[in-house]
Motif scaffolding. Structure first.
Motif, PDB file in Angstrom:
ATOM      1  N   UNK A   1       0.844  -1.194   0.000  1.00  0.00           N
ATOM      2  CA  UNK A   1       0.000   0.000   0.000  1.00  0.00           C
ATOM      3  C   UNK A   1       0.884   1.251   0.000  1.00  0.00           C
ATOM      4  N   UNK A   2       0.529   2.243  -0.794  1.00  0.00           N
ATOM      5  CA  UNK A   2       1.320   3.473  -0.876  1.00  0.00           C
ATOM      6  C   UNK A   2       1.192   4.276   0.409  1.00  0.00           C
ATOM      7  N   UNK A   3       2.312   4.839   0.845  1.00  0.00           N
ATOM      8  CA  UNK A   3       2.301   5.671   2.049  1.00  0.00           C
ATOM      9  C   UNK A   3       3.077   6.954   1.811  1.00  0.00           C
ATOM     10  N   UNK A   4       2.629   7.991   2.473  1.00  0.00           N
ATOM     11  CA  UNK A   4       3.314   9.279   2.410  1.00  0.00           C
ATOM     12  C   UNK A   4       4.297   9.321   3.575  1.00  0.00           C
ATOM     13  N   UNK A   5       5.599   9.211   3.279  1.00  0.00           N
ATOM     14  CA  UNK A   5       6.608   9.137   4.341  1.00  0.00           C
ATOM     15  C   UNK A   5       7.297  10.476   4.612  1.00  0.00           C
TER      16      UNK A   5
ATOM     17  N   UNK B   1      -5.667  16.616  -0.201  1.00  0.00           N
ATOM     18  CA  UNK B   1      -5.283  15.196  -0.124  1.00  0.00           C
ATOM     19  C   UNK B   1      -4.533  14.909   1.167  1.00  0.00           C
ATOM     20  N   UNK B   2      -3.656  15.824   1.558  1.00  0.00           N
ATOM     21  CA  UNK B   2      -2.838  15.644   2.758  1.00  0.00           C
ATOM     22  C   UNK B   2      -3.682  15.729   4.031  1.00  0.00           C
ATOM     23  N   UNK B   3      -4.582  16.709   4.093  1.00  0.00           N
ATOM     24  CA  UNK B   3      -5.429  16.873   5.279  1.00  0.00           C
ATOM     25  C   UNK B   3      -6.261  15.605   5.524  1.00  0.00           C
TER      26      UNK B   3
ATOM     27  N   UNK C   1      -5.088   9.356  -1.340  1.00  0.00           N
ATOM     28  CA  UNK C   1      -4.156   9.294  -2.461  1.00  0.00           C
ATOM     29  C   UNK C   1      -4.850   9.730  -3.755  1.00  0.00           C
ATOM     30  N   UNK C   2      -4.067   9.940  -4.800  1.00  0.00           N
ATOM     31  CA  UNK C   2      -4.565  10.556  -6.035  1.00  0.00           C
ATOM     32  C   UNK C   2      -5.733   9.809  -6.680  1.00  0.00           C
ATOM     33  N   UNK C   3      -5.628   8.493  -6.810  1.00  0.00           N
ATOM     34  CA  UNK C   3      -6.670   7.738  -7.508  1.00  0.00           C
ATOM     35  C   UNK C   3      -8.017   7.876  -6.794  1.00  0.00           C
ATOM     36  N   UNK C   4      -7.991   7.744  -5.486  1.00  0.00           N
ATOM     37  CA  UNK C   4      -9.219   7.856  -4.702  1.00  0.00           C
ATOM     38  C   UNK C   4      -9.756   9.289  -4.726  1.00  0.00           C
TER      39      UNK C   4
END
Length: 200
Positions: free
Chosen positions: A1-5, A53-55, A59-62
């Motif tokens: 799963x993609x994560x914002x690190x 998106x950050x708040x 992620x972009x697709x969703x």
């Protein structure tokens, strides 16, 4: 799963976002090196999209899917930008955060995933589940007495619950009174820039 690190405070600096909107009371002592620079129109549009998106931790697709849903809704009611923010606010993880049962949206998402939450008496472990007006959200009975929620409430008890929600902190539950209006959504996002970006 993609994560914002990317570290949260660093990301807040780059987006010119106050960390309190994420439920974080820390402030960065560093300054954004780009502060004061004039941004292009595209740069402004991108920043507002990245901020939203950050708040909400999407992620972009969703996020693009939510925008498509917001545009579809606008054919009957509302306008796309406001509909988009309304949909994001109605996510179960955000509702838990707004009710004060998570210090941050990230923590609220974890609580939902760990099956601590009932919606209308049934377990829901999908953070992106969209609640409706009249839905009752609560912490499952067997988890209500654990120390974790006492600790969370000690931090969030002073947080203002928005008008479209009704919280009962004694019972660790809440009711969705109505769908939120734009005036009731306090996120510092200029949604018109997002609409302009996706309309290209």
């Amino acid at each position: 799963m993609a994560r914002d690190r990317v570290p949260v405070l660093k990301r807040c600096r780059s987006l010119n976002l106050d960390p309190t909107y994420l439920g974080i009371d820390k402030k960065s002592k560093k300054e954004n090196p780009r502060a004061g620079r004039k941004m292009s129109e595209y740069g402004l549009q991108m920043r507002e999209k990245q901020k939203a998106k950050f708040i909400y931790g999407v992620l972009e697709k969703q996020f693009r899917g939510y925008y498509a849903q917001a545009v579809k809704m606008a054919k009957k009611e509302g306008i796309p930008g406001e509909n988009l923010l309304m949909i994001l606010e109605l996510r179960l993880d955000n509702v838990m955060f707004r009710l004060g049962y998570g210090r941050t949206r990230k923590e609220s998402r974890q609580i939902v995933r760990h099956k601590h939450v009932f919606v209308n008496g049934k377990p829901v472990d999908i953070p992106s589940y969209i609640v409706k007006a009249g839905d009752v959200v609560e912490i499952r009975e067997k988890y209500k007495s654990i120390q974790r929620y006492k600790d969370i409430l000690s931090v969030t008890d002073g947080r203002i619950v928005p008008e479209w929600l009704l919280a009962n902190h004694d019972a660790l539950s809440g009711t969705v009174v109505a769908r939120p209006t734009r005036a009731q959504i306090d996120v510092p996002v200029e949604e018109r820039f997002i609409v302009e970006l996706y309309s290209k």
